[in-house]
Design an enzyme around this catalytic site. Sequence first.
Site, PDB file in Angstrom:
ATOM      1  N   HIS B 217     -13.470  17.821  28.586  1.00  0.00           N
ATOM      2  CA  HIS B 217     -13.846  17.261  29.942  1.00  0.00           C
ATOM      3  C   HIS B 217     -14.576  15.561  29.354  1.00  0.00           C
ATOM      4  CE1 HIS B 217     -12.771  21.075  31.233  1.00  0.00           C
ATOM      5  NE2 HIS B 217     -11.911  20.597  31.274  1.00  0.00           N
ATOM      6  N   HIS B 400       6.015  -7.526  -0.893  1.00  0.00           N
ATOM      7  CA  HIS B 400       6.731  -7.081  -2.026  1.00  0.00           C
ATOM      8  C   HIS B 400       5.314  -7.458  -3.108  1.00  0.00           C
ATOM      9  CE1 HIS B 400      10.152  -8.093  -4.651  1.00  0.00           C
ATOM     10  NE2 HIS B 400       9.094  -9.025  -5.659  1.00  0.00           N
ATOM     11  N   GLY B 401       4.578  -8.040  -3.248  1.00  0.00           N
ATOM     12  CA  GLY B 401       3.996  -7.978  -4.594  1.00  0.00           C
ATOM     13  C   GLY B 401       2.677  -6.269  -4.742  1.00  0.00           C
ATOM     14  N   GLY B 403       3.832  -3.814  -3.481  1.00  0.00           N
ATOM     15  CA  GLY B 403       5.413  -2.907  -3.456  1.00  0.00           C
ATOM     16  C   GLY B 403       5.901  -3.007  -5.164  1.00  0.00           C
ATOM     17  N   SER B 444      13.013  -3.493  -2.938  1.00  0.00           N
ATOM     18  CA  SER B 444      12.348  -4.088  -4.170  1.00  0.00           C
ATOM     19  C   SER B 444      12.463  -2.325  -5.285  1.00  0.00           C
ATOM     20  CB  SER B 444      11.578  -4.803  -4.808  1.00  0.00           C
ATOM     21  OG  SER B 444      10.449  -3.766  -4.774  1.00  0.00           O
ATOM     22  N   GLY B 485      23.713  -3.566  -2.883  1.00  0.00           N
ATOM     23  CA  GLY B 485      22.662  -4.200  -2.130  1.00  0.00           C
ATOM     24  C   GLY B 485      23.462  -4.919  -1.306  1.00  0.00           C
ATOM     25  N   ARG B 540      22.783  -7.443   7.167  1.00  0.00           N
ATOM     26  CA  ARG B 540      22.294  -6.000   7.275  1.00  0.00           C
ATOM     27  C   ARG B 540      20.893  -6.196   7.725  1.00  0.00           C
ATOM     28  NH1 ARG B 540      23.083  -0.870   7.755  1.00  0.00           N
ATOM     29  NH2 ARG B 540      25.098  -0.355   6.599  1.00  0.00           N
ATOM     30  N   ASP B 553      12.642 -16.678  -3.433  1.00  0.00           N
ATOM     31  CA  ASP B 553      12.991 -15.517  -2.545  1.00  0.00           C
ATOM     32  C   ASP B 553      12.058 -14.800  -4.475  1.00  0.00           C
ATOM     33  OD1 ASP B 553      14.308 -12.838  -1.252  1.00  0.00           O
ATOM     34  OD2 ASP B 553      15.048 -12.441  -3.575  1.00  0.00           O
TER      35      ASP B 553
END
Lengths: 574, 574
Positions: B217, B400-401, B403, B444, B485, B540, B553
């Site tokens: 409490h 992205h970098g 990953g 990726s 993809g 998608r 890209d």
Amino acid sequence: MTRLFNDPAAFADELREGFIDANGDLVRGVTGGVVRSTVSRPGSSAVVIGGGSGHYPAFAGLVGPGLASGAAMGNLFASPSAHQVESVGRAADHGGGVLLTCGNYAGDVLNFTAAAEAMRADGIDVRTLWVTDDISSAPASERSKRRGIAGGLVVYKVAGALAEEGAALADVVAAASHANDRTRTLGVAFSGCTFPGASEPLFTVPEGRMAVGMGIHGEPGISETDVPTADGLARMLVEALLGELPDDVPEARGQRALVILNGLGTVKYEEMFVVYRSVARLLAEAGVEVAFSEVGEFCTSFDMAGLSLTITWLDEGLERLWAAPAVTPSFRTGSLEVEPLSDEELAQADEAATAIPPASAESRDAAATVLASLRAAKDVIDANADELGRMDAVAGDGDHGIGMQRGVHAAVDAAEDAVARGAGAGTTLGMAADAWSDRAGGTSGVLWGLLLRTLAQTVGDEERPDTTTVVSGVAAAEQRLRETGGASVGDKTMVDAIVPFAGVLDQRQGDGLAVAWAAAADAATEAAAATADLVPHLGRSRAHGEKSLGTADPGAHSFALIVTAVAAVLEEGN
Amino acid sequence: MTRLFNDPAAFADELREGFIDANGDLVRGVTGGVVRSTVSRPGSSAVVIGGGSGHYPAFAGLVGPGLASGAAMGNLFASPSAHQVESVGRAADHGGGVLLTCGNYAGDVLNFTAAAEAMRADGIDVRTLWVTDDISSAPASERSKRRGIAGGLVVYKVAGALAEEGAALADVVAAASHANDRTRTLGVAFSGCTFPGASEPLFTVPEGRMAVGMGIHGEPGISETDVPTADGLARMLVEALLGELPDDVPEARGQRALVILNGLGTVKYEEMFVVYRSVARLLAEAGVEVAFSEVGEFCTSFDMAGLSLTITWLDEGLERLWAAPAVTPSFRTGSLEVEPLSDEELAQADEAATAIPPASAESRDAAATVLASLRAAKDVIDANADELGRMDAVAGDGDHGIGMQRGVHAAVDAAEDAVARGAGAGTTLGMAADAWSDRAGGTSGVLWGLLLRTLAQTVGDEERPDTTTVVSGVAAAEQRLRETGGASVGDKTMVDAIVPFAGVLDQRQGDGLAVAWAAAADAATEAAAATADLVPHLGRSRAHGEKSLGTADPGAHSFALIVTAVAAVLEEGN
């Protein structure tokens, strides 16, 4: 926010290890996730689920007999790789083929599909199924594009239950697909979630606003509104779900349903029960028969604030499979024989002691005085509630005024009801005592409840209470209070006022009740004022800190106020 | 904070109603709380628990066969009144007497004691017991002054299990008391909780700080520190609990224990599993045998951030009673027969395909080139990771970098391991592919995993891969990527770079691998740069929003970087 982690990059691996450590009786680790550590029926089909981590108990928490055979566990909000899904799928296979099923997200679909292909290349019978219960993510005409959220539990449970029975893979897939067709979910969110080590939330919702249909990874919702009341939210969710019945369910009325109210992270159980109360009422109004209800956390979004409502429209098959036994780390059902009470037993149990015992005419007269006294007490507390709060705030938590108001109002209501139903003085005092302590909360509620209840026992419902009765009742109450509270005079509590009050009342009883009471009230008032100079009570530990010096005790002060107000009532009655 | 409520004053009543609505198969409402709605053994003793609301699943969530007979439910963080406890106690009595038990708080003790006295006055055999597991709230020499927190679950479960067997009340009380003596808890908190409608939290903990021993409490803790790592917190909790063994437990080593890691509200399961991982390791080091472990929410403090660790030092009796079946709204155990895998079955299941298949000397030579190529890829990705992140941040989620780095580092590690163990080129590529997709996450990771795995299948472990083999492997990978993809040239993905790469490699193969590869790499670089002018891929739905125009890209760009780096390796090898 997330506070507990080591290296944020190792978080997903470490939570998987800890999960396995904690649940070794049900799961064992394999590359990419977990499979059951228990014996499965040879040749039975396997149900493998999975997705990103951060949604616990989805997905690993749902692995065990009667539910999933294994779960692939990706990084936080990231799909497991195809290799990971394949590894779990192969480990889960008992020779009867494998259903790989997950929510309909691009990454998951890609990886589960690739895993299925790799396993099929080795001659394993593999089927895939994507859960699509989130009605906000695409129109009804494009159901296959919808995301999978909390309704996945139903799909996985139905598939797992049928696989457990030894059904062929094709039948398991058909049942799971039917469960998916019959399941609809809508969610809302109030805040984003924060990943381990991150300084900012992954996404945000403006303060005081609610994102309707926001996905479990922060995917945008369909609209944003102010946060409604719990009832308002329940209505919005129920109306949306009733607005889109499955094709083979012509109307909601008379239809049996499974209802899941799912917390997304930091909306807690108490709030969910308040919302569910309204959900249950609205579904009952719509004629829906709720066969099963689950309120809890089944698919979370880390520490996101939000919830979702799922309805599965049942038929006999789905009902049987949902009710079938399952034992997993987070979800267990239907396994112990539970025998409900019969209607007769329920009726008997409900026949509580609400009857008013018979009372003499004299005692009923006295009950009117009791009621008048309580009303006077109510008036004086209402007039002084703010001051009592301020006195309490100096040293305590400042709720003494509010607590006394709640208690005395409830006591007056109960006494009015008792008098209207012909109760005597004792029963009227007793019902007031229970109402006071039920509603007031806190120590003052306990003590006033005890005080009135002790008086009630002395007074009874037979005799007109004379001066002697009242004096001995007050003496008994005083003793009871000292015993129960464990406090003595000088401890700066209500006891400091009731002891001189009872003393003077006893000494002066020869002068008649009204006179004696008035003198006793004066003594109580003087004693209450004097508590300002006392050292505080240092008995039992208090939750919100010890009292400090310099202010009169609010409990003693409110006692003095009330007995003074009652003195005026007794004077008038003379 | 609490967002979902109607009238804040009605919150506790409404949550009780919703709780009963959702759990009618197990509980029914009575004045002041709930009792079981299922049949109890006539003449058996009853276990009634309770306390303030806001601690769900404590206390109402623990009512059902094998656990509590009923629960008194007070207002938020406020004790139920004596009258409420008495009402629940009477409704729960099956003729075998009643144990009234709750945490050791002044208000609860006062009201439970008063209820016990009222019931005893009617000849009911009533006993009371206060839970005192919180080691921070008083020294070991004054255990009876300690507060009760999450360890209450153990006391209630042991009592409920024995009552379920039909034991006499005195035996139930003795077992519960023994469970209390053998149970120790320590908790920490990172933030306060906010009541419905309140604008301020009930109490606070400074940002980045941790209150050690803070009560449920908000009762003050014994110290305050910076928030430690998950491992650091686990060590602090385990050391504190191992530092105070019960009198009749001479040493921790060899002792069997029940361990409960309890979340107080907004510390989520994933964090708790990371902490539990360390708890399990530290207890193993200390020689403690963890017989049962529970990680979840068992006694919360509304939406407070915090957790507690409980250890119960078991003996045969406690172990049997903890394991006994129980079915309640929030806690179910031991009811379905679960058969663990045998050691032999486990060993068989664990014998994964980690063996390196035999390879020719030529293929092992080629594996060295594969490793050199992957190292070159790692260097170029490391050098360009920030730029790749920036390109991705313009339109995507900016990872992205990171990953790609995670993926290629894991691939190099796996390839080094494979080469050291004598793997051929195909196995080296395959192990690199799995490692890349397991660790990289995201799209990726999927695509690079597929690409390398397809190459691996074409290359194999027998022949030295000649130009034709590499060209056909790249062509197969290109086709696989397009299929998986679902993207075509012009959709602004990695496909835009691999298609011209594969095309030029095929056209120029007569010039030898190194020359053809260099020309193909140039074509990929040109095509990647050209993606800046393209309309984004609208396939998608993506979780974090669609890509926008104006930047090349990052997937196509990183592909071009890697094949260019590999061209230099092949040139050198010539």
